[in-house]
Design an enzyme around this catalytic site. Structure first.
Site, mmCIF file in Angstrom:
data_model
loop_
_atom_site.group_PDB
_atom_site.id
_atom_site.type_symbol
_atom_site.label_atom_id
_atom_site.label_comp_id
_atom_site.label_asym_id
_atom_site.label_seq_id
_atom_site.Cartn_x
_atom_site.Cartn_y
_atom_site.Cartn_z
ATOM 1 N N CYS A 77 5.640 10.393 -7.862
ATOM 2 C CA CYS A 77 5.186 9.114 -8.417
ATOM 3 C C CYS A 77 5.570 9.014 -9.900
ATOM 4 O O CYS A 77 6.742 9.001 -10.234
ATOM 5 C CB CYS A 77 3.695 8.922 -8.162
ATOM 6 S SG CYS A 77 3.138 7.221 -8.445
ATOM 7 N N HIS A 175 3.541 9.232 -2.407
ATOM 8 C CA HIS A 175 2.655 10.400 -2.503
ATOM 9 C C HIS A 175 2.728 11.181 -1.192
ATOM 10 O O HIS A 175 2.061 10.821 -0.225
ATOM 11 C CB HIS A 175 1.212 9.953 -2.760
ATOM 12 C CG HIS A 175 1.005 9.414 -4.130
ATOM 13 N ND1 HIS A 175 0.690 10.222 -5.197
ATOM 14 C CD2 HIS A 175 1.097 8.151 -4.619
ATOM 15 C CE1 HIS A 175 0.587 9.474 -6.291
ATOM 16 N NE2 HIS A 175 0.836 8.222 -5.964
ATOM 17 N N GLU A 177 1.393 13.929 -0.476
ATOM 18 C CA GLU A 177 0.087 14.524 -0.190
ATOM 19 C C GLU A 177 -0.867 13.518 0.454
ATOM 20 O O GLU A 177 -1.910 13.900 0.980
ATOM 21 C CB GLU A 177 -0.520 15.121 -1.464
ATOM 22 C CG GLU A 177 -1.098 14.146 -2.454
ATOM 23 C CD GLU A 177 -0.097 13.400 -3.328
ATOM 24 O OE1 GLU A 177 -0.545 12.658 -4.220
ATOM 25 O OE2 GLU A 177 1.136 13.542 -3.127
#
EC number: 4.3.2.10
Length: 193
Positions: A77, A175, A177
């Site tokens: 990001c 992202h 994650e």
């Protein structure tokens, strides 16, 4: 394997740490240049405003360390955006790793882009076993226009580079994650580089 997550006060660090742990690895949070340089893999996260984040990197000297790293580095990001040459956000000079500038969305789309969107034109081992057009999770108001370092693309009113690669440096606008099994595959592929 030693995995270092760069800790400079601008990251959703815990969710990345948990995602690494789900893959069976431990990651250390570090702002120590020697510890980061000694890691096998480095993750450079970022959430927040570019100018503030660059000031924090400069205050710790990490702005000089990151471009010199020789192991695989993954910017996430804002981390990816800071690896570019310049950002319109706060008229900020970046680390100059990727030969690209960061622009603000100004094309009649809702800003920030928050939520799920597709990645396509996948051109890297970072995307092994990721299917063209899979969804990832994004939260951003600024983007990297299509450029020579592009390894994935996303359409949000304009086609933009949602992943970059140059030498040992990788960057993803999304992202991983928070991107379910697709993001897990991408993190796993990064750790396997």
């Amino acid at each position: 394997m030693k995995i270092a997550i760069i800790d400079y006060g601008a990251g959703n660090i815990q969710s990345i740490k948990f995602a690494i742990k789900r893959l069976g690895y431990e990651a250390v949070l570090s702002k120590d240049a020697k510890e980061i340089a000694a890691a096998d893999k480095v993750i450079f996260p970022g959430v927040g405003e570019a100018g503030t984040a660059m000031r924090m990197l400069r205050a710790t000297g990490l702005d000089k360390i990151i471009p010199q790293l020789e192991q695989p580095v993954l910017g996430i990001c804002l981390g990816m955006q800071l690896m570019c040459e310049h950002s319109e956000e706060g008229d900020t000079s970046g680390l100059g790793i990727f030969k690209a500038d960061v622009k603000k969305f100004n094309i009649g789309v809702k800003v920030p882009q928050i939520g799920w969107n597709r990645i396509s034109n996948l051109e890297s081992s970072l995307f092994n076993s990721v299917v063209e057009g899979e969804y990832v999770y994004l939260v951003h108001s600024y983007y990297v226009p299509e450029c020579e370092d592009e390894i994935a693309r996303t359409d949000y009113g304009v086609n933009y580079s949602s992943a970059l690669h140059r030498d040992n440096f990788y960057g993803v606008q999304f992202h991983p994650e928070k991107s379910s099994t697709t993001g897990e595959k991408i993190l796993k592929n990064f750790l396997a580089l």
